[in-house]
Design a protein around this motif. Structure first.
Motif, PDB file in Angstrom:
ATOM      1  N   ALA A 378       0.832  -1.203   0.000  1.00 60.88           N
ATOM      2  CA  ALA A 378       0.000   0.000   0.000  1.00 60.88           C
ATOM      3  C   ALA A 378       0.869   1.257   0.000  1.00 60.88           C
ATOM      4  CB  ALA A 378      -0.933  -0.011   1.210  1.00 60.88           C
ATOM      5  N   TYR A 379       1.938   1.235   0.809  1.00 63.40           N
ATOM      6  CA  TYR A 379       2.875   2.368   0.857  1.00 63.40           C
ATOM      7  C   TYR A 379       3.506   2.581  -0.514  1.00 63.40           C
ATOM      8  CZ  TYR A 379       7.024   5.052   2.285  1.00 63.40           C
ATOM      9  OH  TYR A 379       8.008   6.011   2.400  1.00 63.40           O
ATOM     10  N   ARG A 380       3.925   1.493  -1.164  1.00 65.36           N
ATOM     11  CA  ARG A 380       4.598   1.561  -2.465  1.00 65.36           C
ATOM     12  C   ARG A 380       3.678   2.124  -3.545  1.00 65.36           C
ATOM     13  NH1 ARG A 380       6.770  -4.082  -4.277  1.00 65.36           N
ATOM     14  NH2 ARG A 380       4.536  -4.504  -4.484  1.00 65.36           N
ATOM     15  N   VAL A 381       2.456   1.643  -3.596  1.00 65.31           N
ATOM     16  CA  VAL A 381       1.507   2.114  -4.607  1.00 65.31           C
ATOM     17  C   VAL A 381       1.176   3.590  -4.402  1.00 65.31           C
ATOM     18  CG1 VAL A 381      -0.871   1.871  -5.438  1.00 65.31           C
ATOM     19  CG2 VAL A 381       0.529  -0.158  -5.052  1.00 65.31           C
ATOM     20  N   ALA A 382       1.016   3.997  -3.144  1.00 69.37           N
ATOM     21  CA  ALA A 382       0.749   5.409  -2.858  1.00 69.37           C
ATOM     22  C   ALA A 382       1.919   6.276  -3.332  1.00 69.37           C
ATOM     23  CB  ALA A 382       0.504   5.608  -1.368  1.00 69.37           C
ATOM     24  N   LEU A 383       3.152   5.761  -3.145  1.00 71.34           N
ATOM     25  CA  LEU A 383       4.344   6.485  -3.606  1.00 71.34           C
ATOM     26  C   LEU A 383       4.327   6.634  -5.129  1.00 71.34           C
ATOM     27  CD1 LEU A 383       7.248   7.631  -3.346  1.00 71.34           C
ATOM     28  CD2 LEU A 383       8.059   5.247  -3.388  1.00 71.34           C
ATOM     29  N   TRP A 384       4.012   5.539  -5.837  1.00 73.81           N
ATOM     30  CA  TRP A 384       3.979   5.601  -7.300  1.00 73.81           C
ATOM     31  C   TRP A 384       2.969   6.627  -7.797  1.00 73.81           C
ATOM     32  CZ3 TRP A 384       3.640  -0.391  -8.473  1.00 73.81           C
ATOM     33  CH2 TRP A 384       4.851  -0.983  -8.126  1.00 73.81           C
ATOM     34  N   ARG A 385       1.766   6.592  -7.225  1.00 75.28           N
ATOM     35  CA  ARG A 385       0.719   7.516  -7.680  1.00 75.28           C
ATOM     36  C   ARG A 385       1.138   8.969  -7.446  1.00 75.28           C
ATOM     37  NH1 ARG A 385      -3.737   4.242  -8.796  1.00 75.28           N
ATOM     38  NH2 ARG A 385      -4.058   2.440  -7.436  1.00 75.28           N
ATOM     39  N   LYS A 386       1.640   9.228  -6.264  1.00 81.28           N
ATOM     40  CA  LYS A 386       2.036  10.604  -5.924  1.00 81.28           C
ATOM     41  C   LYS A 386       3.194  11.085  -6.813  1.00 81.28           C
ATOM     42  CE  LYS A 386       3.618  13.426  -2.021  1.00 81.28           C
ATOM     43  NZ  LYS A 386       3.980  13.405  -0.563  1.00 81.28           N
ATOM     44  N   ALA A 387       4.192  10.212  -6.994  1.00 81.85           N
ATOM     45  CA  ALA A 387       5.358  10.596  -7.782  1.00 81.85           C
ATOM     46  C   ALA A 387       4.984  10.823  -9.246  1.00 81.85           C
ATOM     47  CB  ALA A 387       6.439   9.525  -7.684  1.00 81.85           C
ATOM     48  N   LEU A 388       4.112   9.973  -9.802  1.00 82.71           N
ATOM     49  CA  LEU A 388       3.703  10.117 -11.194  1.00 82.71           C
ATOM     50  C   LEU A 388       2.929  11.415 -11.406  1.00 82.71           C
ATOM     51  CD1 LEU A 388       3.795   8.750 -13.954  1.00 82.71           C
ATOM     52  CD2 LEU A 388       1.661   7.569 -13.370  1.00 82.71           C
ATOM     53  N   ARG A 389       2.034  11.735 -10.494  1.00 81.62           N
ATOM     54  CA  ARG A 389       1.272  12.993 -10.606  1.00 81.62           C
ATOM     55  C   ARG A 389       2.213  14.194 -10.598  1.00 81.62           C
ATOM     56  NH1 ARG A 389      -1.857  10.847  -6.408  1.00 81.62           N
ATOM     57  NH2 ARG A 389      -1.081  12.509  -5.046  1.00 81.62           N
ATOM     58  N   ARG A 390       3.151  14.170  -9.675  1.00 85.16           N
ATOM     59  CA  ARG A 390       4.068  15.311  -9.547  1.00 85.16           C
ATOM     60  C   ARG A 390       5.014  15.415 -10.741  1.00 85.16           C
ATOM     61  NH1 ARG A 390       6.772  15.210  -3.712  1.00 85.16           N
ATOM     62  NH2 ARG A 390       7.738  17.077  -4.619  1.00 85.16           N
TER      63      ARG A 390
END
Length: 552
Positions: A378-390
């Protein structure tokens, strides 16, 4: 000594008589006697400020006179000035010294006297003419429920019954009392039932300091009463179970620093876990056992079973099907012919040093990788989503390309409506229409070019939040997302893993080498202290380092 006078019976108001039960047969005899002979012995009253008089002692005579002659009867009385304390004490003492007052009635009266003595039990005992032990044993009956006290008042049960009931909760007493009365169980019968219902304090896994003076401790009851169940028992099962559960949870919480998975096992969980061993009939092999240490199904069990309550079993596998497959694979590999030059296999029973059997408290094996637990995922997926948006940011050309690709691949449904509507409201300072296409079109038309661009960006951002993980992985790979720009080691991640896994992290990022001799000392401390140390290594550059477990 004051001379008796007479007062109209109706002008004497009731006092606070501790006696609540009056034997019907004996009262009938007294009424008949008073009807023919009148009242011979005067009752004791005290004057009140309003000119009336309050009965202090002699309620049975007052009741009999009222029944025999009515309120106009000239009642012989002795009037004595006394305060509230004296009146209550005299009423209790007078009743105790007269006809068989129930112990429960004595208990209620004694409790009132203790209150008047401001909690001083020694003074209350002196006032009553009782020993301190007698006072304490009567007051202990106040642990009985109202229905049990009433049953003792009316002589439906004996004192021994009440003394046994007093050790249990009022709810338990009220459930059992009707059965005892209906079936006529004696004191010995009740004692056997309650002994079976009690919990052993010697088997308790929680701290028993508070139990020493508890009213539900049978040892305290044995000192107080003539009747009690055997010492060393707790008669409040609900409290006992609650404390046991808290201790089991505390034990489990303490293990989570070492293990990714910790479970409290209950009756019926027999086949949900198995001890992980390298060799023997149920061994998975030395190399495989090391790999299992990083699995999210590897951990520790805390026993909630009666015969092993509170025991800790480390090195447990909670995927028994997988374990059976690994054991079978190890057996097949051992049956395969070995090369003539091969030495004894590292995983054989001759050289393996893995622990055998379930041993409570066995040392935790070292992790060889960070487990991909649900929390880490869950932590990893949240990181991917946030990083991709930014990373896409306000690159409108890229935003349009990705939106077209999302729609073309059938992922338009992934656009998170709630997130997009929230962004619409924030950007346009107005709530978006719920179902009117015309209103929505007009709203978009009225928006400035910049606001429209931002809404398109918001649309992609909400799509990134909504796509499933495999599709998100495709997007990250195509975009060649560089996670080093958006992540470095933090407390949020370290909180998700065990201390053993933190060593893997420290090796992978180069922190162990940077800490040198201090590394071993740090890991002898608590998990919060280890986390703080790992995040504050002097002169260590945390930037540009991403763990393998976080990569796509």
């Amino acid at each position: 000594m004051q001379q008796p006078v007479t007062l109209r019976l109706g002008d004497i108001q009731p006092g606070r008589n501790p006696r609540k039960y009056f034997d019907p047969a004996k009262m009938a005899e007294m009424i008949e006697s008073v009807r023919h002979q009148g009242i011979i012995s005067p009752v004791l009253v005290r004057p009140l400020e309003d000119g009336r008089h309050e009965l202090v002692a002699g309620e049975r005579r007052v009741r009999a006179a009222r029944e025999a002659h009515g309120d106009d009867y000239a009642m012989p009385v002795v009037i004595r000035e006394m305060d509230e304390f004296e009146a209550r004490s005299l009423a209790l003492i007078e009743n105790i010294q007269r006809d068989d007052m129930a112990p429960s009635e004595e208990a209620v009266g004694a409790a009132e006297i203790v209150g008047l003595c401001q909690g001083d039990r020694d003074e209350a005992a002196r006032q009553l003419g009782w020993s301190r032990q007698t006072l304490d044993s009567r007051l202990a009956l106040m642990n009985c429920s109202a229905s049990v006290l009433d049953a003792l008042n009316t002589r439906t049960i004996k004192l021994g019954h009440a003394e046994l009931f007093a050790a249990f909760t009022k709810e338990q007493q009220d459930k059992l009392l009707p059965v005892v009365v209906k079936e006529g169980h004696g004191v010995a019968d009740l004692k056997k039932v309650l002994e079976r219902a009690a919990c052993s304090l010697s088997a308790a896994i929680f701290d028993k300091v508070d139990c020493a003076g508890c009213q539900h401790n049978s040892a305290a009851q044995a000192e107080m009463f003539g009747e009690s169940i055997g010492t060393g028992s707790c008669t409040n099962r609900a409290c006992y179970n609650e404390k046991t559960e808290k201790q089991l949870e505390a034990t489990a919480a303490g293990l989570r620093d070492e293990y990714q998975t910790v479970r409290i096992v209950r009756p019926g969980d027999n086949h949900t876990r198995i001890q992980l061993v390298a060799d023997g009939p149920k061994g998975v092999g030395a190399e495989q056992s090391k790999a299992c240490y990083a699995c999210q199904n590897f951990g520790a069990a805390v026993s909630g079973l009666p015969d092993s309550l509170g025991n800790v079993y480390k090195g447990q596998c909670f995927d028994t099907v997988c374990n059976m497959k690994k054991v079978a694979a190890r057996i097949r590999s051992e049956k395969a012919p070995e090369p003539a030059t091969a030495a004894t296999a590292p995983g054989s029973s001759k050289t393996s040093s893995a622990a055998k059997g379930e041993k409570p408290g066995a040392a935790a094996p070292e992790a060889t990788a960070v487990s991909e637990s649900e929390k880490v995922k869950a932590y990893r997926v949240a990181l991917w989503r946030k990083a991709l948006r930014r990373d896409i940011g306000t690159n409108l050309e890229l935003v349009r390309q990705y939106l077209i690709a999302i729609v073309a691949t059938g992922q338009a449904r992934s656009i998170n409506e709630t997130a997009f509507r929230a962004l619409w409201e924030r950007l346009l300072d107005d709530k978006p229409p719920v179902s009117s296409f015309a209103s929505a079109a007009e709203g978009a038309k009225a928006a400035s070019p910049l606001a429209q661009e931002n809404l398109i960006v918001a649309m992609l951002a909400s799509a990134i939040e909504g796509v499933d993980v495999p599709y998100l992985t495709q997007m990250c790979r195509h975009h060649k997302l560089d996670l080093t720009k958006y992540w470095k080691l933090d407390k949020a991640f370290l909180d998700l893993i065990t201390k053993s896994e933190m060593k893997v992290v420290a090796d992978e990022l180069g922190i162990r080498a940077a800490m040198g001799e201090d590394f071993r000392k740090v890991f002898a401390k608590s998990k919060p202290e280890v986390i703080e140390a790992l995040l504050s290594v002097k002169d260590f550059n945390y930037d540009g380092r991403v763990l393998k477990v976080l990569k796509f």
